[in-house]
Scaffold this active site. Sequence first.
Site, PDB file in Angstrom:
ATOM      1  N   GLU A 148     -23.655  56.340 107.422  1.00 11.21           N
ATOM      2  CA  GLU A 148     -24.249  56.610 106.116  1.00 11.21           C
ATOM      3  C   GLU A 148     -24.121  55.351 105.273  1.00 11.21           C
ATOM      4  O   GLU A 148     -23.129  54.639 105.350  1.00 11.21           O
ATOM      5  CB  GLU A 148     -23.535  57.792 105.440  1.00 11.21           C
ATOM      6  CG  GLU A 148     -23.910  59.109 106.082  1.00 11.21           C
ATOM      7  CD  GLU A 148     -23.123  60.281 105.519  1.00 11.21           C
ATOM      8  OE1 GLU A 148     -22.651  60.201 104.369  1.00 11.21           O
ATOM      9  OE2 GLU A 148     -22.987  61.279 106.239  1.00 11.21           O
TER      10      GLU A 148
ATOM     11  N   GLU B 100     -25.670  60.583 117.882  1.00 12.49           N
ATOM     12  CA  GLU B 100     -26.136  59.638 116.866  1.00 12.49           C
ATOM     13  C   GLU B 100     -24.953  58.800 116.372  1.00 12.49           C
ATOM     14  O   GLU B 100     -23.888  59.332 116.107  1.00 12.49           O
ATOM     15  CB  GLU B 100     -26.780  60.405 115.704  1.00 12.49           C
ATOM     16  CG  GLU B 100     -27.330  59.533 114.610  1.00 12.49           C
ATOM     17  CD  GLU B 100     -28.240  58.443 115.149  1.00 12.49           C
ATOM     18  OE1 GLU B 100     -29.219  58.751 115.834  1.00 12.49           O
ATOM     19  OE2 GLU B 100     -27.955  57.248 114.897  1.00 12.49           O
ATOM     20  N   PHE B 101     -25.194  57.487 116.224  1.00 10.43           N
ATOM     21  CA  PHE B 101     -24.110  56.601 115.797  1.00 10.43           C
ATOM     22  C   PHE B 101     -24.363  55.950 114.439  1.00 10.43           C
ATOM     23  O   PHE B 101     -23.671  55.011 114.060  1.00 10.43           O
ATOM     24  CB  PHE B 101     -23.878  55.510 116.856  1.00 10.43           C
ATOM     25  CG  PHE B 101     -23.440  56.064 118.183  1.00 10.43           C
ATOM     26  CD1 PHE B 101     -22.116  56.406 118.395  1.00 10.43           C
ATOM     27  CD2 PHE B 101     -24.353  56.272 119.199  1.00 10.43           C
ATOM     28  CE1 PHE B 101     -21.703  56.949 119.608  1.00 10.43           C
ATOM     29  CE2 PHE B 101     -23.953  56.817 120.421  1.00 10.43           C
ATOM     30  CZ  PHE B 101     -22.624  57.151 120.628  1.00 10.43           C
ATOM     31  N   LEU B 102     -25.361  56.448 113.704  1.00  8.73           N
ATOM     32  CA  LEU B 102     -25.665  55.790 112.422  1.00  8.73           C
ATOM     33  C   LEU B 102     -24.505  55.933 111.442  1.00  8.73           C
ATOM     34  O   LEU B 102     -23.709  56.876 111.539  1.00  8.73           O
ATOM     35  CB  LEU B 102     -26.940  56.380 111.807  1.00  8.73           C
ATOM     36  CG  LEU B 102     -26.990  57.859 111.415  1.00  8.73           C
ATOM     37  CD1 LEU B 102     -26.271  58.138 110.115  1.00  8.73           C
ATOM     38  CD2 LEU B 102     -28.435  58.309 111.315  1.00  8.73           C
TER      39      LEU B 102
ATOM     40  N   PHE C  67     -13.125  47.472 110.920  1.00 11.40           N
ATOM     41  CA  PHE C  67     -12.369  48.727 110.896  1.00 11.40           C
ATOM     42  C   PHE C  67     -10.861  48.521 110.921  1.00 11.40           C
ATOM     43  O   PHE C  67     -10.141  49.287 111.534  1.00 11.40           O
ATOM     44  CB  PHE C  67     -12.818  49.664 112.039  1.00 11.40           C
ATOM     45  CG  PHE C  67     -13.966  50.527 111.618  1.00 11.40           C
ATOM     46  CD1 PHE C  67     -13.735  51.805 111.140  1.00 11.40           C
ATOM     47  CD2 PHE C  67     -15.250  50.041 111.641  1.00 11.40           C
ATOM     48  CE1 PHE C  67     -14.789  52.588 110.700  1.00 11.40           C
ATOM     49  CE2 PHE C  67     -16.307  50.812 111.211  1.00 11.40           C
ATOM     50  CZ  PHE C  67     -16.075  52.090 110.735  1.00 11.40           C
TER      51      PHE C  67
ATOM     52  N   CYS D  72     -17.781  62.979 109.338  1.00 12.52           N
ATOM     53  CA  CYS D  72     -17.655  62.819 110.794  1.00 12.52           C
ATOM     54  C   CYS D  72     -16.226  62.631 111.296  1.00 12.52           C
ATOM     55  O   CYS D  72     -15.737  63.453 112.058  1.00 12.52           O
ATOM     56  CB  CYS D  72     -18.519  61.648 111.247  1.00 12.52           C
ATOM     57  SG  CYS D  72     -20.272  62.015 111.064  1.00 12.52           S
TER      58      CYS D  72
ATOM     59  N   LYS E 107     -17.294  56.799 100.919  1.00 13.68           N
ATOM     60  CA  LYS E 107     -17.446  55.352 101.088  1.00 13.68           C
ATOM     61  C   LYS E 107     -18.606  54.896 100.212  1.00 13.68           C
ATOM     62  O   LYS E 107     -19.369  55.735  99.713  1.00 13.68           O
ATOM     63  CB  LYS E 107     -17.661  54.976 102.554  1.00 13.68           C
ATOM     64  CG  LYS E 107     -18.977  55.446 103.122  1.00 13.68           C
ATOM     65  CD  LYS E 107     -19.141  54.886 104.525  1.00 13.68           C
ATOM     66  CE  LYS E 107     -20.466  55.283 105.114  1.00 13.68           C
ATOM     67  NZ  LYS E 107     -20.652  54.807 106.473  1.00 13.68           N
TER      68      LYS E 107
ATOM     69  N   ASN F 295     -15.838  57.719 117.702  1.00 14.39           N
ATOM     70  CA  ASN F 295     -15.281  58.011 116.381  1.00 14.39           C
ATOM     71  C   ASN F 295     -13.754  58.014 116.402  1.00 14.39           C
ATOM     72  O   ASN F 295     -13.112  57.554 115.456  1.00 14.39           O
ATOM     73  CB  ASN F 295     -15.814  59.359 115.868  1.00 14.39           C
ATOM     74  CG  ASN F 295     -17.170  59.191 115.195  1.00 14.39           C
ATOM     75  OD1 ASN F 295     -17.674  58.080 115.080  1.00 14.39           O
ATOM     76  ND2 ASN F 295     -17.756  60.284 114.756  1.00 14.39           N
TER      77      ASN F 295
ATOM     78  N   GLY G  24     -12.378  59.560 105.182  1.00 12.01           N
ATOM     79  CA  GLY G  24     -12.981  60.866 104.929  1.00 12.01           C
ATOM     80  C   GLY G  24     -14.339  60.899 105.591  1.00 12.01           C
ATOM     81  O   GLY G  24     -14.543  60.288 106.631  1.00 12.01           O
TER      82      GLY G  24
HETATM   83  P1  NAD Z   1     -25.898  67.805 107.068  1.00 11.66           P
HETATM   84  O1  NAD Z   1     -24.945  68.863 106.743  1.00 11.66           O
HETATM   85  O2  NAD Z   1     -26.209  66.706 106.106  1.00 11.66           O
HETATM   86  O3  NAD Z   1     -27.294  68.459 107.474  1.00 11.66           O
HETATM   87  C1  NAD Z   1     -27.419  69.545 108.338  1.00 11.66           C
HETATM   88  C2  NAD Z   1     -28.730  70.261 108.014  1.00 11.66           C
HETATM   89  O4  NAD Z   1     -28.943  71.293 108.985  1.00 11.66           O
HETATM   90  C3  NAD Z   1     -28.729  70.946 106.647  1.00 11.66           C
HETATM   91  O5  NAD Z   1     -29.855  70.524 105.904  1.00 11.66           O
HETATM   92  C4  NAD Z   1     -28.818  72.441 106.980  1.00 11.66           C
HETATM   93  O6  NAD Z   1     -29.530  73.202 106.040  1.00 11.66           O
HETATM   94  C5  NAD Z   1     -29.528  72.397 108.316  1.00 11.66           C
HETATM   95  N1  NAD Z   1     -29.337  73.598 109.125  1.00 11.66           N
HETATM   96  C6  NAD Z   1     -28.195  74.297 109.343  1.00 11.66           C
HETATM   97  N2  NAD Z   1     -28.439  75.347 110.149  1.00 11.66           N
HETATM   98  C7  NAD Z   1     -29.751  75.310 110.455  1.00 11.66           C
HETATM   99  C8  NAD Z   1     -30.586  76.121 111.262  1.00 11.66           C
HETATM  100  N3  NAD Z   1     -30.120  77.180 111.914  1.00 11.66           N
HETATM  101  N4  NAD Z   1     -31.894  75.795 111.361  1.00 11.66           N
HETATM  102  C9  NAD Z   1     -32.385  74.720 110.706  1.00 11.66           C
HETATM  103  N5  NAD Z   1     -31.631  73.902 109.922  1.00 11.66           N
HETATM  104  C10 NAD Z   1     -30.333  74.200 109.812  1.00 11.66           C
HETATM  105  O7  NAD Z   1     -25.372  67.194 108.437  1.00 11.66           O
HETATM  106  P2  NAD Z   1     -25.475  65.679 108.951  1.00 11.66           P
HETATM  107  O8  NAD Z   1     -24.502  64.839 108.237  1.00 11.66           O
HETATM  108  O9  NAD Z   1     -26.906  65.282 109.039  1.00 11.66           O
HETATM  109  O10 NAD Z   1     -24.919  65.877 110.442  1.00 11.66           O
HETATM  110  C11 NAD Z   1     -25.646  66.589 111.436  1.00 11.66           C
HETATM  111  C12 NAD Z   1     -24.938  66.401 112.764  1.00 11.66           C
HETATM  112  O11 NAD Z   1     -24.953  65.014 113.120  1.00 11.66           O
HETATM  113  C13 NAD Z   1     -23.466  66.799 112.758  1.00 11.66           C
HETATM  114  O12 NAD Z   1     -23.131  67.326 114.027  1.00 11.66           O
HETATM  115  C14 NAD Z   1     -22.743  65.488 112.545  1.00 11.66           C
HETATM  116  O13 NAD Z   1     -21.456  65.496 113.079  1.00 11.66           O
HETATM  117  C15 NAD Z   1     -23.633  64.537 113.301  1.00 11.66           C
HETATM  118  N6  NAD Z   1     -23.565  63.144 112.827  1.00 11.66           N
HETATM  119  C16 NAD Z   1     -23.542  62.882 111.477  1.00 11.66           C
HETATM  120  C17 NAD Z   1     -23.500  61.553 111.040  1.00 11.66           C
HETATM  121  C18 NAD Z   1     -23.443  61.230 109.581  1.00 11.66           C
HETATM  122  O14 NAD Z   1     -23.149  60.074 109.269  1.00 11.66           O
HETATM  123  N7  NAD Z   1     -23.686  62.163 108.678  1.00 11.66           N
HETATM  124  C19 NAD Z   1     -23.512  60.508 111.982  1.00 11.66           C
HETATM  125  C20 NAD Z   1     -23.578  60.818 113.328  1.00 11.66           C
HETATM  126  C21 NAD Z   1     -23.608  62.146 113.745  1.00 11.66           C
END
Ligand code: NAD
Length: 433
Positions: A153, A149-151, A250, A261, A322, A209, A258
Amino acid sequence: MRLAVIGTGYVGLVAGAGFSDFGNDVTCVDIDAEKITRLSRGEVPIYEPGLDVLIAQNAKAGRLTFSTDLAAAIRSAEVVIIAVGTPPAADGSADLSAVFAVAETIGKNMNGFKVVVTKSTVPVGTADKIEAILRRFTDEPFGVASNPEFLKEGAAIQDFMKPDRVVIGSNDARALAVLRNLYAPFVRTSDRIHAMDARSAELTKYASNAMLATRISFMNDLAVLSEKIGADIELVRKAVGADPRIGPKFLFPGPGFGGSCFPKDISALIHIGASLGHELEVVRAVERVNARQKKLLFEKIRRHFDGALEGRTVAVWGLAFKPQTDDIREAPALVLIEELLAAGATVRAHDPAAMENVRAVLGDRITYCESMYDAALGADALALVTEWHEFRRPDFSRIKRVMRNAALFDGRNVWDADELRALGFWYTGIGRG
Ligand code: NAD
């Protein structure tokens, strides 16, 4: 299509809402029962512009539901999307325990062909490991795919609904076909799907990233030099970015990057390289420069007060890593605040969205202020850490009146130094010599 999205964080919620908006039937699952209760009541537990409306519309239409019943969601889905967290382990590698736990449950609940997709950011080779876990528990057919995923926040809905590119990686032709079909409505204007093998897809996410973080650390390093030689990094930034081979994005110097990711993905990438006997030297330098940069604002404040911060009050504007998010993971503001408190200063902070999250971490060690002006009340120094819109053109004469000592530390170079000096402020930015 019937989808199960596992993990309702920033990525899972946006993906679940986005897929349901195109008519898919989506169940979002989480182990956090409180989160699911709130979502089922129509509350959105994170701050992400537009997400509440998208969720409400699709929940009302019956296409988006929330559940803690992972097994049931898996059994009724054709595509299972893993979007759980992959936080850093103690050694800097990605902690995949949640991903593997989910994979095991998927394996135990297979009932016909399914595509199992990893949307979480995971080390290269994880798709193979997921496949092995599934095989341990089932003889049913499946295809495993990586779909990083490349979104961003703060702009997550726009990024998800109109992606620059969609990366799908699998060694299984059926899985690729299903994902192409799922994403077709998102890329109707032009085909922006990059199909590849799973390992290349997994590496693409880290490479993206790491490249973005490299640009930031490069500019932060030059900003330090810029100050020493009496140049203005802002003028340099604009002129360098005007080269179309480089581009303007960037390149902003600041208090270090921070978020959930960049820091963890860089550390995981370094770990992947090291585990294969390859030192990723550029990425290591990016991490080192960032750690140094996160202490820069504190160093500037300390120096300004000749090392004596005991009894001083510092206003901190911006706590989220951010603007447009309440996410404080690895936020530079937290590093600054810890340093200030350790040096004996008092901190008055304001953030439009992230104060509750900070309160959960710092408790009453700092004062949370309802407005930016309130935070500046009686302060000896004011540090801008996150460039929320409202901080960019505040009423400086009001700030001057309420501060005890008018010293401004502009961590994002958004204020006009000459204008502020004319108003009687002491001003410093990042790399503005
Ligand atoms: P987050 O911490 O906001 O959410 C993760 C969720 O997973 C939590 O609600 C948690 O309760 C749930 N969870 C954990 N273990 C679980 C399980 N066993 N069963 C069901 N649910 C479970 O994380 P996020 O920011 O959404 O990131 C998720 C992934 O996506 C990460 O690998 C991150 O690197 C990647 N990612 C994040 C972003 C971003 O901007 N946040 C962008 C691209 C990729």
